[in-house]
Design an enzyme around this catalytic site. Structure first.
Site, short mmCIF file in Angstrom:
data_model
loop_
_atom_site.label_atom_id
_atom_site.label_comp_id
_atom_site.label_asym_id
_atom_site.label_seq_id
_atom_site.Cartn_x
_atom_site.Cartn_y
_atom_site.Cartn_z
N ARG A 339 0.76 -1.11 -0.17
CA ARG A 339 -0.01 -0.13 0.08
C ARG A 339 0.91 1.29 0.02
NH1 ARG A 339 -3.68 0.06 4.84
NH2 ARG A 339 -4.09 -1.92 4.12
N SER A 427 -8.48 -0.12 -0.40
CA SER A 427 -9.59 -0.39 0.75
C SER A 427 -9.99 0.87 1.48
CB SER A 427 -8.52 -1.16 1.88
OG SER A 427 -9.42 -1.64 3.00
N HIS A 428 -10.00 1.15 2.68
CA HIS A 428 -10.79 2.13 3.43
C HIS A 428 -9.86 3.51 3.57
CE1 HIS A 428 -8.49 -0.03 6.36
NE2 HIS A 428 -8.20 1.04 7.12
N LYS A 437 -3.75 -6.59 -2.85
CA LYS A 437 -3.89 -7.62 -2.01
C LYS A 437 -3.85 -8.68 -2.92
CE LYS A 437 -7.30 -5.45 1.07
NZ LYS A 437 -8.63 -5.31 1.69
N ASP A 561 -17.09 -1.06 3.27
CA ASP A 561 -15.83 -0.47 3.11
C ASP A 561 -15.56 -0.36 1.78
OD1 ASP A 561 -14.96 -2.86 2.68
OD2 ASP A 561 -12.95 -2.45 3.45
N ASP A 563 -13.67 -1.60 -0.67
CA ASP A 563 -13.35 -2.64 -1.57
C ASP A 563 -14.36 -3.75 -0.91
OD1 ASP A 563 -11.99 -3.45 0.70
OD2 ASP A 563 -10.71 -4.61 -0.37
N ASP A 565 -14.68 -6.04 1.52
CA ASP A 565 -14.48 -7.01 2.23
C ASP A 565 -14.82 -6.89 3.80
OD1 ASP A 565 -12.55 -5.22 3.06
OD2 ASP A 565 -10.94 -6.46 2.23
N ARG A 566 -15.28 -5.68 4.39
CA ARG A 566 -15.84 -5.49 5.62
C ARG A 566 -17.38 -4.89 5.56
NH1 ARG A 566 -13.17 -1.47 8.60
NH2 ARG A 566 -12.41 -0.44 6.83
N HIS A 627 -6.53 -9.91 8.06
CA HIS A 627 -7.46 -10.86 7.15
C HIS A 627 -6.39 -12.26 6.69
CE1 HIS A 627 -5.68 -9.80 3.14
NE2 HIS A 627 -5.53 -8.54 3.77
N GLU A 644 -13.34 -10.65 12.61
CA GLU A 644 -12.43 -9.68 13.36
C GLU A 644 -13.43 -8.65 13.61
OE1 GLU A 644 -8.30 -9.27 11.16
OE2 GLU A 644 -9.59 -9.29 9.81
N MET A 645 -13.00 -7.90 14.73
CA MET A 645 -13.65 -6.60 15.17
C MET A 645 -13.52 -5.40 14.07
SD MET A 645 -15.30 -5.54 17.47
CE MET A 645 -15.94 -3.90 17.80
N GLY A 647 -14.73 -6.20 11.09
CA GLY A 647 -15.83 -6.21 10.21
C GLY A 647 -15.22 -7.03 9.12
N HIS A 648 -14.29 -7.66 9.14
CA HIS A 648 -13.91 -9.05 8.22
C HIS A 648 -14.54 -10.20 8.64
CE1 HIS A 648 -10.82 -7.11 5.58
NE2 HIS A 648 -10.60 -6.22 6.83
N ARG A 742 -2.11 -2.96 20.98
CA ARG A 742 -1.23 -3.82 20.18
C ARG A 742 -0.66 -2.79 19.04
NH1 ARG A 742 -4.16 -4.22 15.32
NH2 ARG A 742 -2.75 -5.88 14.56
N ASN A 745 -0.48 -3.20 11.95
CA ASN A 745 0.19 -3.41 11.22
C ASN A 745 0.25 -3.06 9.65
OD1 ASN A 745 1.85 -5.64 12.28
ND2 ASN A 745 0.23 -6.88 12.38
N THR A 746 -0.79 -1.92 9.66
CA THR A 746 -1.11 -1.02 8.55
C THR A 746 -0.59 0.23 8.52
OG1 THR A 746 -3.25 -0.88 9.19
CG2 THR A 746 -2.80 -2.71 7.98
#
Length: 784
Positions: A339, A427-428, A437, A561, A563, A565-566, A627, A644-645, A647-648, A742, A745-746
């Site tokens: 990205r 994505s978002h 991806k 979102d 693309d 996927d959420r 994901h 996942e929290m 929304g995936h 945490r 990772n993005t």
């Protein structure tokens, strides 16, 4: 020359002595260093080999002890006194059965009996029962032949060995028994291991984020990637960690041979100097060559070598496209995807190189075809053209499906039997972002595999070829596939907000095909996102959807979102149904058809999710956020569902296991419309456990700093009385709530979330986390 020497008497002798002494010193130092490193390598390897032998012996001893303990418990359950109680008519007297079992098994510190249908777990209060005991009972139900024993710590901080066993009489199951025994004998067996030069660790878990119970051996151990060897019949593992020897040279015998050869050459050179004299040697070495030698890099040297006739064209290193090297920013190659900002780090030439890298990797894996799709961003067509150009230049045949949500690209991988695909999507992220991806051979590339693509570009490990190109529209096939699988039993009115993202071209049609009445909101695709950003995890982006749902008196509002996927969900009351609560509903539905199935959820999900899964006969598994990481874990565990929290949602049952917000919306409408009592969606959601929680909270940091902070936080943070999970950051669970911090990772931020039974518990947990965060960095800004 003679006159010069006469003017400076003794020069030749002094140079020879000085150079010989220097060479001798260097050779002696190199020899000593090599000997020291060789000894360290031998010491480390010897310790590792001994650790492997001792570990194998220890695992065998522990397995034998667990087996013998299990046999004693089963023998006690089969004893006449216990059988007499179990065989009685009518309802089982649990107290009498427990007393008889403790009499037959004197070392048991506790014994309890539970009904054969486990109503106490499926419909009881798990806080009172205890989650560990509930999980053990569910394991005994799913694996009655070999239910695993495990260590648990009681309220007095005493370690116990707990096991659940089916209790039968007269050939029929009468109950399940949970027995607690002393754990000390297990520890004694482990501590009896004699080891030097390494460390063994007794752990509990599945190999990731395990609880360390005890250790023996060298105390100065470094963190290890070793997943541990499981102890059969239990949830215990024996792990290994090597001491932190300071070894500079690798363990390679080849390198030692090279160093030895260099030492011999050095010695030979010194002898040669003694024979020819220093001045003559210097003159010989300084003599100009007849032809000037051009300095080239190792890569250029390899490229200039003639290629063997038998060598495949696909393995030939590619020459640079131009004399001007293209800089490819390593920071774009993230944990789950690639990205960057269009026109800055992400350009046409960079996209083409990424295509070449992906194509080269695919060819090495024996793959030939790949699907390419893109979202609705303005930069998409140009980046797709560059990507396809790069893919085809490696010999990959490309199938261009055009503008389509990421899940449709994933669907095309299966529908067109390629198993490989790339979705060009931001994505978002903001409109000036875009990315890739990637799926190769059914594997969603992540972490190391993503970074390897960058290394492949930097090292020019790119192959040549001539791939084909065709365009195929799979949109109608995708809509038909979902419509054939999902149908609603009653017509529900739903408002669909796509935020001008690419799902607008698909989601309304899918929902209409399953029998819903659809009101479209911002479903025209516009890469500038003129109304609001297509990110349902940001509650501000849901305000228009909530307003329209209320105005239209719709049953539900759905948001996607950029693309597709959420998924985000709102009710007519304006309540946002967070994804972890949606996952409860999905899990309950799936477990009615797949009892005992594994349901995966990420570390950001509510603590109420695990007991819901257990109560409905499932096997809950917490895992890392991401994901691609979730999909990998699904394949490993054959899970029926994951979420996942963020929304995936990943459906392994009736679908392909990839994250698909549009398909998740269809499954949700199917569940809500099939309610036997005809309740409204709001009434159904109200039956799901709900506490007090925060959305994702973020603390910005500099690139890379957030990873270093989390490592230090794991080491220094102290949360008394909490169950700690460290598979992804640090999550601390108490009986009445939990907190998490945490590293994203993005983006370079810390992500925090808190969830509790009530506001007082939430405030207490936030105070504990705030204190620990401030202890590490007093200047850290607190978003709560």
């Amino acid at each position: 020359m003679d006159e010069a020497n006469a003017a400076r008497p003794g020069l030749s002798v002094d140079w020879r002595s000085l150079l010989s002494l220097a060479l001798a010193t260097v050779l002696l130092a190199a020899g000593l260093f090599l000997a020291w490193q060789t000894w360290l390598v031998w010491r480390a390897d010897s310790g590792a080999e001994q650790a492997d032998r001792v570990r194998a012996t220890t695992v065998d001893a522990l397995a034998k002890q667990i087996r013998q303990t299990t046999e004693r418990v089963r023998a006690a359950l089969a004893s006449p006194s216990v059988q007499q109680v179990l065989a009685g008519d009518g309802a089982l007297d649990h107290a009498a059965a427990a007393a008889a079992l403790k009499e037959a098994l004197p070392e048991a510190s506790d014994a309890q009996f539970f009904s054969p249908n486990l109503d106490e777990v499926l419909a009881g209060d798990l806080k009172t029962l205890g989650y560990a005991k509930a999980a053990a009972l569910m394991q005994a139900r799913m694996h009655p032949e070999h239910p695993p024993a495990e260590m648990r710590t009681d309220a007095d901080k005493v370690q116990r060995l707990m096991m659940a066993q089916p209790a039968a009489a007269g050939g029929r199951l009468r109950a399940y028994a949970v027995v607690e025994l002393p754990f000390a004998p297990i520890l004694d067996t482990f501590n009896a291991a004699s080891i030097d030069g390494a460390q063994l660790q007794l752990r509990q878990g599945d190999g990731r984020g395990d609880l360390q119970i005890a250790s023996v051996g060298a105390g100065r151990a470094v963190p290890s990637e070793d997943l541990g060897v499981p102890v059969p019949g239990s949830s215990l593992r024996v792990g290994k960690a090597e001491p932190a020897y300071f070894i500079v040279v690798p363990r390679s015998v080849a390198l030692l041979s090279v160093l030895t050869l260099l030492s011999l050459l050095g010695g030979g050179f010194a002898l040669w100097l003694r024979q020819v004299g220093v001045q003559r040697a210097v003159a010989m070495l300084q003599r100009p060559s007849q032809a000037k030698i051009q300095e080239i890099t190792l890569v250029e040297a390899i490229q200039q070598q003639p290629e063997p006739a038998a060598k495949s064209a696909a393995a030939k290193p590619a020459a640079p496209a131009s004399n001007e090297p293209v800089h490819v920013d390593a920071s774009m190659f993230r944990a789950y995807d690639i990205r960057g900002v269009v026109g800055q780090g992400l350009t046409y030439d960079v996209a083409r190189l990424i295509g070449r890298a992906v194509g080269s990797e695919a060819r090495e894996r024996g793959l030939k075809e790949i699907v390419v799709g893109r979202d609705g961003r303005l930069s998409g067509p140009e980046l797709v053209r560059a990507l396809i150009d790069g893919l085809r230049s490696t010999g990959m045949d490309v199938i261009d499906i055009g503008a389509a949500p990421t899940p449709v690209t994933y669907f095309a991988n299966y529908h067109l039997h390629t198993g490989s695909g790339i979705s060009v999507t931001g994505s978002h992220n903001p409109p000036d972002y875009n990315g890739f991806k990637i799926v190769l051979g059914g594997e969603t590339l992540s972490e190391g595999a993503i970074r390897d693509l960058h290394a492949r570009i930097v090292e020019n490990r790119l192959v040549d070829g001539h791939g084909g190109l065709q365009a195929i529209d799979v949109g109608a096939d995708y809509i038909r596939r979902i419509g054939d699988d999902v149908q609603t039993e009653r017509r529900l009115k739903v408002v669909v907000d796509c935020g001008n993202g690419i799902p607008g071209a698909f989601a309304p049609a899918v929902l209409e095909s399953i029998g819903c009445e659809v009101i479209s909101l911002y479903c025209d695709v516009d890469g500038t996102f003129p109304n609001h950003h297509p990110d349902p995890s940001d509650l501000h982006n849901l305000e228009d959807l909530i307003t329209v749902v209320k105005h239209e008196k719709a049953d539900l509002g759905l948001a996607f979102d950029g693309d597709g996927d959420r998924l985000g969900v709102v009710t007519p009351s304006g309540e946002v149904i967070f994804p972890d609560r949606l996952l409860m509903l999905f899990a309950i539905d799936i477990l009615t058809r797949n009892p005992g199935a594994t349901i995966i959820y990420d570390v950001k999900c509510t603590g109420h999710l695990q007991p819901v899964i257990l109560q409905h006969g499932g096997s809950p598994l917490m895992w890392r956020t991401g994901h691609s990481l979730i999909k990998s874990k699904m394949r490993e565990t054959d899970a029926a569902m994951a979420g996942e929290m963020s929304g995936h949602f990943f459906f392994g049952e009736r679908w392909y296991g990839f994250d698909d917000g549009i398909y998740a919306a269809a499954r949700l409408m199917e569940i809500l419309a099939a309610d036997p009592e005809g309740r409204t969606p709001q009434q159904i959601f109200d039956t799901l456990p709900k506490g007090v929680s925060t959305p994702e909270l973020k603390i910005p940091m500099r690139e890379g700093e957030h990873y270093r902070f989390i490592e230090a936080f794991r080491e220094q943070a102290r949360f008394d009385g909490a169950r700690l999970t460290t598979i992804d950051g640090l999550r601390a669970d108490w009986p009445d709530g939990w907190g998490l911090v945490r590293a994203s990772n993005t983006t370079p931020v810390l992500v925090l979330r808190f969830d509790a039974d009530n506001s007082a518990a939430l405030a207490r947990i936030q105070d504990l986390f705030r204190a620990q965060l401030k202890a590490l960095d007093p200047a850290l800004p607190m978003p709560f």
